[in-house]
Design an enzyme around this catalytic site. Structure first.
Site, PDB file in Angstrom:
ATOM      1  N   ASP A 173     -80.373 -28.298  63.077  1.00 27.64           N
ATOM      2  CA  ASP A 173     -81.042 -29.580  62.828  1.00 27.64           C
ATOM      3  C   ASP A 173     -80.556 -30.641  63.820  1.00 27.64           C
ATOM      4  O   ASP A 173     -81.335 -31.449  64.315  1.00 27.64           O
ATOM      5  CB  ASP A 173     -80.790 -30.014  61.379  1.00 27.64           C
ATOM      6  CG  ASP A 173     -81.173 -28.897  60.417  1.00 27.64           C
ATOM      7  OD1 ASP A 173     -82.309 -28.422  60.498  1.00 27.64           O
ATOM      8  OD2 ASP A 173     -80.310 -28.476  59.616  1.00 27.64           O
ATOM      9  N   HIS A 201     -79.749 -28.425  54.587  1.00 26.54           N
ATOM     10  CA  HIS A 201     -80.724 -27.835  55.514  1.00 26.54           C
ATOM     11  C   HIS A 201     -81.990 -27.530  54.700  1.00 26.54           C
ATOM     12  O   HIS A 201     -82.305 -26.394  54.384  1.00 26.54           O
ATOM     13  CB  HIS A 201     -80.128 -26.563  56.133  1.00 26.54           C
ATOM     14  CG  HIS A 201     -81.057 -25.879  57.090  1.00 26.54           C
ATOM     15  ND1 HIS A 201     -81.523 -26.476  58.242  1.00 26.54           N
ATOM     16  CD2 HIS A 201     -81.618 -24.633  57.068  1.00 26.54           C
ATOM     17  CE1 HIS A 201     -82.323 -25.638  58.879  1.00 26.54           C
ATOM     18  NE2 HIS A 201     -82.400 -24.513  58.187  1.00 26.54           N
TER      19      HIS A 201
END
Ligand code: LMR
Length: 339
Positions: A173, A201
């Protein structure tokens, strides 16, 4: 745990580092193995040993055999040894560095948390096996989704290992956020710093570019509110965008991020801030032990420090709490899998 990964002793003795990988024949596994063996993880001087998990089916074992034939055919100078295992305890025996990748991937239209039931049991079992057989200094990164809660399950089932041995992958990410920022600024991604992602996540993750820099110079003044409003969901849904585009979830980028994560953890992040999902130490009001994505700094020798004094506005606080609540709900949903 001694607190220090015995990397320096290992390198002084020039002994191979023992690395265990689950899911070695899936797309992420297939991508990561060749990079590890080529020296992208521990550098071009450090030999490695690969221990690979095969499922107990002829198909899986043949696939792994073929992958190992290819690894051998690369004649990597650093690949000192490799072995296939169907038993997880054997796989993790003495393992110093572990990539838990093998799990069911999500398909189009699914959320990562939809995989909780399908994958949770794998991580319960593997946590127990690590507890029994891995090195006491092992460093584990969970890649299989939902990775924060899977890492939490593994950690909870390994009471004889320090919680700090476990982590989950949120570097993907961060890398995505850095790439989007570089595109916006029309600058090379290599100069982008101080970008990190809070939380889970999952859909609630919060990429934070308030302190972003390019080669030391702050860039936040160049980011308009319209861009920011689309940037956050764009990073959070990048995984689904990739599934839609390629018909399968991200593979090479996830493998690359897992290497970045482990390399910085063990060798040090050279002063750079990096995102790691690690057991909370209570920073930012996150309950202790919850596997939460924080901005971290890695001083080397297998250590990390949560950067616990980032300025938090009410808006950022609300985003952090949204992630906290999502992870608490996931942990409650798998309470039967916790030790
Ligand atoms: C990703 O973010 O690409 C991976 O976690 C795979 C997925 O399901 O999104």
């Amino acid at each position: 745990m001694s607190g220090l990964f015995n990397f320096f002793w290992v390198t002084q003795m020039n002994r191979p580092i023992r690395i265990a990988v689950t899911g070695p024949t899936g797309s992420i596994g297939y991508s990561i193995l060749f990079r590890i063996a080529a020296g992208d993880l521990f550098g071009k001087q450090q030999p490695v040993e690969l221990r690979l998990l095969a499922r107990n089916t002829p198909e899986s074992q043949n696939r792994l055999k073929g992958t190992m034939m290819e690894l051998a055919d690369c004649a990597f100078p650093l690949l000192a040894e490799m072995s296939a295992h169907t038993d997880e305890k054997e796989l993790f025996d003495g393992a110093e560095c572990v990539f838990l990748i093998g799990s069911q991937p999500r398909k189009e239209g699914m959320d990562r948390s939809d995989l909780l039931r399908a994958n949770g049991e794998i991580f319960r079992r593997q946590g127990k096996a690590l507890n029994e057989r891995a090195s006491r200094d092992v460093r584990v990164v969970v890649v299989g989704n939902p990775c924060n809660t899977n890492a939490y399950i593994a950690m909870k089932n390994a009471p004889d290992l320090a919680p700090e041995c476990f982590s989950a992958l949120m570097r993907l990410d961060q890398n995505r956020a850095m790439a989007r920022l570089a595109e916006k600024l029309e600058l090379p991604v290599s100069g982008i710093e101080q970008v990190f992602v809070w939380g889970n996540h999952g859909n609630t993750m919060y990429p934070d570019v308030r302190f972003a820099r390019y080669r030391g110079k702050r860039v936040d003044s160049e980011l308009d509110s319209e861009w920011l409003a689309s940037f956050i969901p764009n990073v959070a849904t990048r995984g689904s965008q990739i599934i839609k585009a390629r018909g399968a979830s991200s593979a090479a980028s996830a493998a690359s991020a897992a290497i970045d994560h482990m390399r910085d953890w063990i060798l040090g992040s050279e002063g750079r801030c990096c995102t790691m999902a690690v057991p909370s130490d209570g920073s930012y009001g996150i309950p202790r032990g919850l596997m939460f994505g924080f901005p971290c700094f890695c001083p080397g020798e297998g250590r990390y420090q949560i950067i616990s004094d980032m300025p938090i506005t009410p808006e950022v606080r609300a985003q952090i709490e949204k992630n906290r609540d999502a992870l608490i709900a996931e942990a409650q949903a798998v309470s039967d899998l916790l030790f």
